[in-house]
Design a protein around this motif. Structure first.
Motif, PDB file in Angstrom:
ATOM      1  N   TYR A 255     -43.639 -23.961 -31.739  1.00 53.04           N
ATOM      2  CA  TYR A 255     -44.392 -24.180 -30.505  1.00 53.04           C
ATOM      3  C   TYR A 255     -44.622 -22.847 -29.782  1.00 53.04           C
ATOM      4  N   PRO A 256     -45.646 -22.754 -28.958  1.00 45.35           N
ATOM      5  CA  PRO A 256     -45.862 -21.548 -28.155  1.00 45.35           C
ATOM      6  C   PRO A 256     -44.724 -21.385 -27.138  1.00 45.35           C
ATOM      7  N   ASP A 257     -44.046 -20.257 -27.185  1.00 42.17           N
ATOM      8  CA  ASP A 257     -42.917 -20.020 -26.301  1.00 42.17           C
ATOM      9  C   ASP A 257     -43.222 -18.884 -25.336  1.00 42.17           C
ATOM     10  N   GLY A 258     -42.190 -18.453 -24.607  1.00 44.07           N
ATOM     11  CA  GLY A 258     -42.395 -17.413 -23.616  1.00 44.07           C
ATOM     12  C   GLY A 258     -42.928 -16.124 -24.199  1.00 44.07           C
ATOM     13  N   GLU A 259     -42.446 -15.757 -25.373  1.00 46.36           N
ATOM     14  CA  GLU A 259     -42.907 -14.517 -25.995  1.00 46.36           C
ATOM     15  C   GLU A 259     -44.380 -14.599 -26.371  1.00 46.36           C
ATOM     16  N   LEU A 260     -44.827 -15.755 -26.812  1.00 45.15           N
ATOM     17  CA  LEU A 260     -46.241 -15.905 -27.155  1.00 45.15           C
ATOM     18  C   LEU A 260     -47.101 -15.857 -25.898  1.00 45.15           C
ATOM     19  N   GLY A 261     -46.636 -16.474 -24.818  1.00 50.81           N
ATOM     20  CA  GLY A 261     -47.363 -16.401 -23.558  1.00 50.81           C
ATOM     21  C   GLY A 261     -47.489 -14.974 -23.050  1.00 50.81           C
ATOM     22  N   ARG A 262     -46.396 -14.205 -23.157  1.00 59.99           N
ATOM     23  CA  ARG A 262     -46.439 -12.808 -22.740  1.00 59.99           C
ATOM     24  C   ARG A 262     -47.439 -12.023 -23.585  1.00 59.99           C
ATOM     25  N   ALA A 263     -47.457 -12.283 -24.897  1.00 61.31           N
ATOM     26  CA  ALA A 263     -48.370 -11.568 -25.783  1.00 61.31           C
ATOM     27  C   ALA A 263     -49.826 -11.868 -25.443  1.00 61.31           C
ATOM     28  N   ALA A 264     -50.137 -13.136 -25.196  1.00 60.33           N
ATOM     29  CA  ALA A 264     -51.515 -13.506 -24.859  1.00 60.33           C
ATOM     30  C   ALA A 264     -51.974 -12.799 -23.590  1.00 60.33           C
ATOM     31  N   LEU A 265     -51.090 -12.703 -22.604  1.00 55.19           N
ATOM     32  CA  LEU A 265     -51.437 -12.003 -21.370  1.00 55.19           C
ATOM     33  C   LEU A 265     -51.644 -10.509 -21.624  1.00 55.19           C
ATOM     34  N   ARG A 266     -50.782  -9.914 -22.425  1.00 59.52           N
ATOM     35  CA  ARG A 266     -50.907  -8.484 -22.723  1.00 59.52           C
ATOM     36  C   ARG A 266     -52.210  -8.171 -23.459  1.00 59.52           C
ATOM     37  N   TRP A 267     -52.690  -9.111 -24.255  1.00 60.90           N
ATOM     38  CA  TRP A 267     -53.914  -8.887 -25.020  1.00 60.90           C
ATOM     39  C   TRP A 267     -55.175  -9.343 -24.291  1.00 60.90           C
ATOM     40  N   ALA A 268     -55.045  -9.759 -23.039  1.00 63.43           N
ATOM     41  CA  ALA A 268     -56.191 -10.287 -22.304  1.00 63.43           C
ATOM     42  C   ALA A 268     -57.241  -9.208 -22.044  1.00 63.43           C
TER      43      ALA A 268
END
Length: 328
Positions: free
Chosen positions: A141-154
């Motif tokens: 499942y999408p976890d905190g690390e994936l959420g952080r990565a998506a924001l960093r790549w925005a």
């Protein structure tokens, strides 16, 4: 638009499949098949995925913040926050477990604010999830690390579309899951004088996707017929049988405008656009959907020449374009 079948294999839901703690997961870019350009300065969009799922998340970041109205419908809403003002919206797969991706976005924003926790420094993040386990045999499942990565790549001004981000394993047209097809996330942008509207949506619906000519273009595909049927035809045939309800759905939508609207007007325009989406997704807002709309405004320009109802009417056409974009 291609109409070649894109059948989704139903999960076996076997016990003991791998979850996040069982795998050396590394966030990966999730570019989809391309992106939709939009002109809303200060709006950034990022996507990330775990290929081991596969599943992903999509983050819409507005560093200056934006007033928000939430319209949550259907019988299976999965949401966190739901604030009337947000700095970011996080959409994710993984059902209830995927809500942790929004927590990761919140943590990343705290870091960017140098851990300042004064009341007026708090960064507000709302999240919503789709149930995408029905198309895959993992518990990733999408976890905190994936959420952080998506924001960093925005990036500013680009919205990735296709089978990416939160729409990585989304599917549509589930009268029977053997007839479901992969869908995805889509976006569309329009300008009307000084008014601008961006609508983005993750289509993971019970309903099939319908184009403006009334054709079913994704979902409810009958392999034996070599064609798609309107769900109403199948439901008519099922009357009196013991057909099982197909679980695991939800369409998530974000609408962003630069038009100054009162809180009441923003909520009502959001509801109007959300309601209009039943034209492109049939059926919509069902018992096993968790359809959620985040309507946001950056409050930059006055609405001239038309009332909020007119803006909602124009934005509704943008929303239909976004639905079709999701399933190309």
């Amino acid at each position: 638009m291609t109409t070649e079948p894109r059948l989704a294999k139903p999960s076996a839901f076997a016990p003991g499949v791998p979850r996040n703690a069982d795998l050396p997961l590394t966030p990966q870019p999730s570019p989809g098949r391309g992106s939709v350009a939009f002109d809303l300065p200060g709006v950034h969009v990022g996507t990330a995925e775990y290929g081991e799922g596969p599943t992903g998340c999509t983050v819409i970041h507005l560093p200056a913040g934006a007033r928000t109205a939430v319209d949550a419908r259907g019988g299976a809403v999965g949401m966190s926050g739901g604030y009337d003002y947000n700095h970011a919206i996080c959409l994710a797969g993984g059902s209830v477990y995927g809500l942790s991706a929004a927590a990761g976005v919140s943590d990343e924003l705290l870091s960017r604010r140098k851990n300042q926790t004064k009341w007026d420094e708090l960064q507000l993040v709302s999240g919503a999830v789709i149930y995408d386990f029905s198309t895959r045999d993992t518990a990733v499942y999408p976890d905190g690390e994936l959420g952080r990565a998506a924001l960093r790549w925005a990036k500013e001004g680009e919205f990735p579309v296709g089978r990416c981000g939160a729409g990585r394993t989304a599917s549509a047209g589930k009268v029977d899951f053997g007839r479901a097809e992969f869908a995805g996330q889509g976006a569309a942008f329009g300008t009307f004088g000084e008014a601008k509207v961006l609508v983005a949506t993750v289509v993971n619906s019970v309903g099939a996707v319908i184009d403006r000519d009334g054709r079913v273009v994704r979902g409810n595909y009958h392999a034996g017929l070599g064609a798609r049927r309107h769900p109403s035809a199948d439901y008519a045939d099922l009357v009196g049988t013991e057909a099982a309800s197909v679980m695991g759905n939800t369409t998530l939508t974000v609408m962003i405008t630069n038009v100054k609207l009162t809180d009441v007007e923003l909520l009502q325009v959001g509801r109007q656009v959300h309601s209009s989406m039943h034209r492109g997704i049939q059926p919509f807002h069902t018992l096993t959907d968790g359809d959620t709309m985040f309507a946001m405004t950056t409050d930059e320009v006055e609405l001239n020449g038309i009332k909020p109802t007119g803006l909602g009417t124009l934005a509704s056409e943008i929303a239909w374009d976004a639905i079709l974009s999701a399933v190309e």
